[in-house]
Design a protein around this motif. Sequence first.
Motif, PDB file in Angstrom:
ATOM      1  N   MET A 136      29.135  43.371  38.257  1.00 16.90           N
ATOM      2  CA  MET A 136      29.626  42.489  39.302  1.00 16.90           C
ATOM      3  C   MET A 136      28.459  42.251  40.254  1.00 16.90           C
ATOM      4  O   MET A 136      27.958  43.167  40.867  1.00 16.90           O
ATOM      5  N   THR A 137      28.022  41.001  40.345  1.00 14.41           N
ATOM      6  CA  THR A 137      26.929  40.665  41.252  1.00 14.41           C
ATOM      7  C   THR A 137      27.486  40.079  42.533  1.00 14.41           C
ATOM      8  O   THR A 137      28.564  39.490  42.551  1.00 14.41           O
ATOM      9  N   SER A 138      26.725  40.204  43.585  1.00 14.07           N
ATOM     10  CA  SER A 138      27.161  39.780  44.901  1.00 14.07           C
ATOM     11  C   SER A 138      27.569  38.311  44.932  1.00 14.07           C
ATOM     12  O   SER A 138      28.654  37.962  45.380  1.00 14.07           O
ATOM     13  N   GLU A 139      26.715  37.439  44.451  1.00 18.70           N
ATOM     14  CA  GLU A 139      27.006  36.014  44.526  1.00 18.70           C
ATOM     15  C   GLU A 139      28.192  35.617  43.656  1.00 18.70           C
ATOM     16  O   GLU A 139      29.042  34.852  44.078  1.00 18.70           O
ATOM     17  N   SER A 140      28.262  36.131  42.425  1.00 21.28           N
ATOM     18  CA  SER A 140      29.384  35.751  41.570  1.00 21.28           C
ATOM     19  C   SER A 140      30.703  36.262  42.145  1.00 21.28           C
ATOM     20  O   SER A 140      31.715  35.566  42.110  1.00 21.28           O
ATOM     21  N   PHE A 141      30.686  37.459  42.705  1.00 16.84           N
ATOM     22  CA  PHE A 141      31.886  38.008  43.319  1.00 16.84           C
ATOM     23  C   PHE A 141      32.315  37.160  44.507  1.00 16.84           C
ATOM     24  O   PHE A 141      33.472  36.769  44.619  1.00 16.84           O
ATOM     25  N   LEU A 142      31.392  36.856  45.389  1.00 11.97           N
ATOM     26  CA  LEU A 142      31.722  36.071  46.582  1.00 11.97           C
ATOM     27  C   LEU A 142      32.183  34.669  46.202  1.00 11.97           C
ATOM     28  O   LEU A 142      33.120  34.137  46.797  1.00 11.97           O
ATOM     29  N   ASP A 143      31.550  34.076  45.198  1.00 15.71           N
ATOM     30  CA  ASP A 143      31.975  32.753  44.724  1.00 15.71           C
ATOM     31  C   ASP A 143      33.399  32.802  44.174  1.00 15.71           C
ATOM     32  O   ASP A 143      34.210  31.912  44.453  1.00 15.71           O
ATOM     33  N   ARG A 144      33.715  33.833  43.391  1.00 15.76           N
ATOM     34  CA  ARG A 144      35.073  33.957  42.847  1.00 15.76           C
ATOM     35  C   ARG A 144      36.096  34.150  43.964  1.00 15.76           C
ATOM     36  O   ARG A 144      37.192  33.598  43.910  1.00 15.76           O
ATOM     37  N   MET A 145      35.750  34.909  44.971  1.00 17.87           N
ATOM     38  CA  MET A 145      36.672  35.116  46.086  1.00 17.87           C
ATOM     39  C   MET A 145      36.946  33.799  46.806  1.00 17.87           C
ATOM     40  O   MET A 145      38.086  33.478  47.121  1.00 17.87           O
ATOM     41  N   ARG A 146      35.903  33.034  47.054  1.00 13.58           N
ATOM     42  CA  ARG A 146      36.081  31.744  47.729  1.00 13.58           C
ATOM     43  C   ARG A 146      36.886  30.782  46.867  1.00 13.58           C
ATOM     44  O   ARG A 146      37.769  30.083  47.366  1.00 13.58           O
ATOM     45  N   THR A 147      36.595  30.747  45.563  1.00 12.89           N
ATOM     46  CA  THR A 147      37.310  29.862  44.645  1.00 12.89           C
ATOM     47  C   THR A 147      38.796  30.187  44.619  1.00 12.89           C
ATOM     48  O   THR A 147      39.633  29.301  44.501  1.00 12.89           O
ATOM     49  N   ARG A 148      39.127  31.453  44.756  1.00 13.17           N
ATOM     50  CA  ARG A 148      40.529  31.885  44.729  1.00 13.17           C
ATOM     51  C   ARG A 148      41.198  31.784  46.101  1.00 13.17           C
ATOM     52  O   ARG A 148      42.315  32.232  46.288  1.00 13.17           O
ATOM     53  N   GLY A 149      40.480  31.207  47.063  1.00 13.40           N
ATOM     54  CA  GLY A 149      41.062  30.981  48.372  1.00 13.40           C
ATOM     55  C   GLY A 149      41.065  32.182  49.291  1.00 13.40           C
ATOM     56  O   GLY A 149      41.765  32.189  50.298  1.00 13.40           O
ATOM     57  N   LEU A 150      40.280  33.205  48.967  1.00 11.80           N
ATOM     58  CA  LEU A 150      40.205  34.383  49.832  1.00 11.80           C
ATOM     59  C   LEU A 150      39.057  34.232  50.822  1.00 11.80           C
ATOM     60  O   LEU A 150      37.967  33.796  50.458  1.00 11.80           O
TER      61      LEU A 150
ATOM     62  N   LEU B   4      30.608  49.151  46.338  1.00 12.56           N
ATOM     63  CA  LEU B   4      30.743  49.208  44.886  1.00 12.56           C
ATOM     64  C   LEU B   4      29.554  48.615  44.147  1.00 12.56           C
ATOM     65  O   LEU B   4      29.343  48.902  42.977  1.00 12.56           O
ATOM     66  N   GLU B   5      28.796  47.789  44.826  1.00 12.04           N
ATOM     67  CA  GLU B   5      27.734  47.011  44.187  1.00 12.04           C
ATOM     68  C   GLU B   5      26.513  47.851  43.835  1.00 12.04           C
ATOM     69  O   GLU B   5      26.124  48.747  44.571  1.00 12.04           O
ATOM     70  N   GLY B   6      25.927  47.520  42.707  1.00 11.69           N
ATOM     71  CA  GLY B   6      24.631  48.061  42.334  1.00 11.69           C
ATOM     72  C   GLY B   6      24.596  49.525  41.947  1.00 11.69           C
ATOM     73  O   GLY B   6      23.551  50.136  41.930  1.00 11.69           O
ATOM     74  N   HIS B   7      25.730  50.095  41.638  1.00  9.68           N
ATOM     75  CA  HIS B   7      25.744  51.511  41.276  1.00  9.68           C
ATOM     76  C   HIS B   7      26.039  51.738  39.803  1.00  9.68           C
ATOM     77  O   HIS B   7      26.322  52.847  39.403  1.00  9.68           O
TER      78      HIS B   7
ATOM     79  N   PHE C 219      38.410  53.611  41.389  1.00 13.94           N
ATOM     80  CA  PHE C 219      38.224  52.172  41.253  1.00 13.94           C
ATOM     81  C   PHE C 219      36.942  51.901  40.493  1.00 13.94           C
ATOM     82  O   PHE C 219      35.881  52.434  40.822  1.00 13.94           O
ATOM     83  N   ASP C 220      37.064  51.075  39.462  1.00 10.36           N
ATOM     84  CA  ASP C 220      35.964  50.737  38.565  1.00 10.36           C
ATOM     85  C   ASP C 220      35.635  49.258  38.749  1.00 10.36           C
ATOM     86  O   ASP C 220      36.452  48.395  38.426  1.00 10.36           O
ATOM     87  N   PRO C 221      34.435  48.952  39.257  1.00  6.24           N
ATOM     88  CA  PRO C 221      34.073  47.544  39.460  1.00  6.24           C
ATOM     89  C   PRO C 221      33.691  46.819  38.172  1.00  6.24           C
ATOM     90  O   PRO C 221      33.489  45.611  38.177  1.00  6.24           O
ATOM     91  N   ASN C 222      33.608  47.528  37.079  1.00  3.76           N
ATOM     92  CA  ASN C 222      33.217  46.940  35.800  1.00  3.76           C
ATOM     93  C   ASN C 222      34.457  46.381  35.104  1.00  3.76           C
ATOM     94  O   ASN C 222      34.827  46.829  34.021  1.00  3.76           O
TER      95      ASN C 222
END
Length: 140
Positions: A1-15, A28-31, A82-85
């Motif tokens: 899960m990368t920062s930009e793709s995650f943030l883009d998905r959140m915005r796309t889903r209206g969050l 959770l990122e980068g671990h 919680f598993d971010p993968n």
Amino acid sequence: MTSESFLDRMRTRGLRVTPQRRAVFAALEGHGSIHLTADEIWSRARSVVPEVSRATVYNTLNELVERGELQALTFDGGPVLFDPNASHPHHHFVCRDCGRIDDVEPEGLEQVRLASGHRTERLELVFRGQCPECAATSTA
């Protein structure tokens, strides 16, 4: 899960992408293959946004699980991890000695079928044994 793709998905889903949600993501990122409890995530998120509440972290985690961004796992009656993968199917290996949990992708599972008439929607396996480090130091 990368920062930009995650943030883009959140915005796309209206969050809304709030500082608190960013802090949960940063925890959770980068671990790599990481499996944390909600309290561990809260502790890490507080290092980014000190005023983030435990309730906000719990609510954010539950929302991310509902939206398929995180997996919620339990092993042997322990705490929820919680598993971010969550972007692709995988399984888990639990070390009997140190308790480490690794994501694993065993070969050949695409051939596994149930002959009982059950309709399988998802396959979740937990492998148990010794991780490479514990096996290397084991005398047994």
